[in-house]
Design a protein around this motif. Structure first.
Motif, PDB file in Angstrom:
ATOM      1  N   VAL A  89       0.842  -1.204   0.000  1.00 11.67           N
ATOM      2  CA  VAL A  89       0.000   0.000   0.000  1.00 11.67           C
ATOM      3  C   VAL A  89       0.879   1.256   0.000  1.00 11.67           C
ATOM      4  CG1 VAL A  89      -1.638   1.369   1.360  1.00 11.67           C
ATOM      5  CG2 VAL A  89      -1.917  -1.107   1.200  1.00 11.67           C
ATOM      6  N   ILE A  90       1.902   1.264   0.864  1.00 12.05           N
ATOM      7  CA  ILE A  90       2.751   2.457   0.995  1.00 12.05           C
ATOM      8  C   ILE A  90       3.541   2.692  -0.287  1.00 12.05           C
ATOM      9  CG2 ILE A  90       4.762   3.399   2.200  1.00 12.05           C
ATOM     10  CD1 ILE A  90       3.674   2.050   4.738  1.00 12.05           C
ATOM     11  N   GLU A  91       4.109   1.607  -0.841  1.00 13.53           N
ATOM     12  CA  GLU A  91       4.881   1.790  -2.068  1.00 13.53           C
ATOM     13  C   GLU A  91       4.007   2.301  -3.204  1.00 13.53           C
ATOM     14  OE1 GLU A  91       7.109  -1.831  -2.483  1.00 13.53           O
ATOM     15  OE2 GLU A  91       8.370  -1.141  -0.821  1.00 13.53           O
ATOM     16  N   ARG A  92       2.804   1.745  -3.256  1.00 17.49           N
ATOM     17  CA  ARG A  92       1.878   2.166  -4.297  1.00 17.49           C
ATOM     18  C   ARG A  92       1.580   3.674  -4.150  1.00 17.49           C
ATOM     19  NH1 ARG A  92      -3.320   2.891  -4.405  1.00 17.49           N
ATOM     20  NH2 ARG A  92      -4.327   2.784  -6.437  1.00 17.49           N
ATOM     21  N   ASN A  93       1.327   4.087  -2.912  1.00 18.18           N
ATOM     22  CA  ASN A  93       1.000   5.494  -2.686  1.00 18.18           C
ATOM     23  C   ASN A  93       2.156   6.412  -3.047  1.00 18.18           C
ATOM     24  OD1 ASN A  93      -1.467   4.811  -1.879  1.00 18.18           O
ATOM     25  ND2 ASN A  93      -1.104   5.063   0.310  1.00 18.18           N
ATOM     26  N   THR A  94       3.395   5.980  -2.751  1.00 21.28           N
ATOM     27  CA  THR A  94       4.493   6.895  -3.063  1.00 21.28           C
ATOM     28  C   THR A  94       4.683   6.993  -4.568  1.00 21.28           C
ATOM     29  OG1 THR A  94       5.973   5.093  -2.503  1.00 21.28           O
ATOM     30  CG2 THR A  94       5.887   6.893  -0.945  1.00 21.28           C
ATOM     31  N   VAL A  95       4.521   5.886  -5.296  1.00 21.52           N
ATOM     32  CA  VAL A  95       4.652   5.954  -6.752  1.00 21.52           C
ATOM     33  C   VAL A  95       3.595   6.911  -7.309  1.00 21.52           C
ATOM     34  CG1 VAL A  95       4.394   4.686  -8.918  1.00 21.52           C
ATOM     35  CG2 VAL A  95       5.664   3.663  -7.043  1.00 21.52           C
TER      36      VAL A  95
END
Ligand SMILES: Nc1ncnc2c1ncn2[C@@H]1O[C@H](COP(=O)(O)OP(=O)(O)OP(=O)(O)O)[C@@H](O)[C@H]1O
Ligand SMILES: [Mg+2]
Length: 407
Positions: free
Chosen positions: A290-296
């Motif tokens: 979830v976090i990686e997706r949000n930062t991308v």
């Protein structure tokens, strides 16, 4: 609302309230804005900073300080706490002491810096209309009248330097312009190469003293997380291994406490939303996605329109062929510009934007030789296509391209 959906909503709220009592004791301490009074493993940094600032308590002017270290290593938290303590001590000794804290991500022009400084010492200046020199003189005179020490913290100072080298120059030289007051500057950055890029005149005065915040190790992150978890969760909620995993991921991400804490927070929120009774490593893995997706998505969404158009060209090109080159991208880009009425940049400039996307880690651009036709680059998207599409579809100018046959 009919009776059925009303009771469904009641169910959701009931489950939420039950979960609240079963997982969290105090969820506030996991919020990104919460800073604990005690910061484990930073005693040495507190001491270093306090020692440099201590002369302020005898009416002296501390040296300017340059603080650097990778993101999430406690630079902002430690600096704010030391200054708050210093202010308390100075006040109890009836010493004249003022400080300003500004984050240069927002305060990024010489006007903004000076109007904030004026504001902090209680003088009104109109936000626009005054010449910079006039505001500068107003601040300088007012500060001198106060006969005080003023510490100015410029957090994320690289942002200010990039947009306004002059303001940093002026501030670091200001003491020679003051008679009765003194100013000390603390510059903070997480850009570890920033110092090399500084104008030598600014570098020497800004970094009279230097403090380096090293990345946290996995063990240190473990302690930081345990301190929060003990307050945040009911007993027995965290399965064995959860804290270790959050700490290990943070340690891999340049020893980033913020990342570790985010993971723990998001993992426990996922468990709560699922009405699970414990937080497990599986929740942490999901949270990581979830976090990686949000930062991308955050990075892609904030790109300027021209860069987005280049990104869209790469996206479309990759959908058509296994291998695309700079030439292919330029061709599609030029069609996009025509279709959405965007000013078309030169091929050379498009090449620069591809390099920028490369630097951001969104694409890889590898030089390939095309024999006698010279050199070109092979471009490849490195972030998930789904997220790229999502961001482009959310851009009202570029979204229509996906429905056009002409492209
Ligand atoms: N030693 C510590 N103990 C407890 N919490 C910490 C510690 N160090 C950092 N944190 C927490 O980690 C988060 C990031 O810290 P902080 O904002 O100070 O980092 P930073 O070095 O300024 O990062 P950036 O360069 O991104 O601004 C904050 O929520 C802070 O409360
Ligand atoms: Mg910071």
């Amino acid at each position: 609302m009919d009776e059925k959906s009303s009771s469904t909503i009641d169910d959701i709220f009931d489950r939420y309230l039950d979960a609240e009592t079963s997982i969290f004791k105090n969820r506030e301490v996991l919020s990104p804005h919460y800073v604990p009074d005690i910061l484990p493993h930073r005693d040495d940094k507190f001491e270093e900073l306090a020692k440099i600032l201590a002369p302020a308590l005898r009416g002296g002017a501390p040296s300017n300080i340059f603080i650097y270290g990778t993101t999430g290593t406690g630079k902002t938290a430690v600096t704010k706490q030391v200054l708050a303590k210093l202010k308390e001590r100075a006040e109890s000794r009836k010493l004249a002491f003022k400080y300003s804290y500004m984050n240069c991500q927002h305060v990024d022009t010489k006007y903004r810096v000076l109007t904030q400084l004026c504001d902090d010492i209680g003088i009104d200046v109109p936000f626009t209309g005054l010449h910079f020199d006039v505001i500068y003189q107003k601040f300088r005179d007012a500060l001198d009248d106060l006969d005080t020490l003023h510490v100015t913290v410029l957090d994320e100072v690289d942002m200010l330097y990039r947009k306004s080298t002059e303001s940093l120059y002026v501030l670091t030289r200001m003491n020679s312009d003051l008679k009765d007051s003194k100013i000390s500057i603390i510059g903070i950055t997480n850009d570890v190469n920033f110092k090399e890029t500084l104008d030598p005149r600014i570098r020497s005065s800004l970094s009279e003293e230097e403090i380096v915040f090293s990345p946290y190790t996995a063990e240190q992150l473990n302690d930081i997380l345990t301190q929060r978890a003990n307050v945040a969760f009911q007993k027995g909620i965290l399965e064995f291994g959860v804290i270790n995993l959050c700490a290990a991921v943070g340690a891999q991400q340049h020893g980033d406490a913020r990342r570790s804490l985010d993971l723990l927070r998001v993992a426990s929120e996922l468990a709560e939303r699922n009405s699970d009774e414990t937080v497990t490593e599986i929740h942490v893995r999901k949270a990581q996605q979830v976090i990686e997706r949000n930062t991308v998505i955050e990075v892609l969404s904030s790109l300027p329109i021209q860069t987005k158009a280049v990104l869209q060209s790469i996206f479309i090109g990759e959908g058509r062929s296994e291998e695309i080159t700079t030439g292919d991208v330029c061709e599609i880009y030029s069609k996009i510009c025509k279709l959405v009425k965007l000013d078309k940049l030169t091929d050379r400039r498009v090449g620069d934007l591809i390099n920028e996307l490369d630097m951001l880690g969104i694409v890889t651009a590898q030089v390939i030789s095309k024999g006698r036709y010279g050199r070109s680059k092979r471009i490849h998207l490195t972030v998930p296509h789904k997220q790229v599409r999502e961001v482009l579809e959310n851009d009202f100018r570029l979204s229509k391209i996906f429905d056009m046959d002409e492209i």
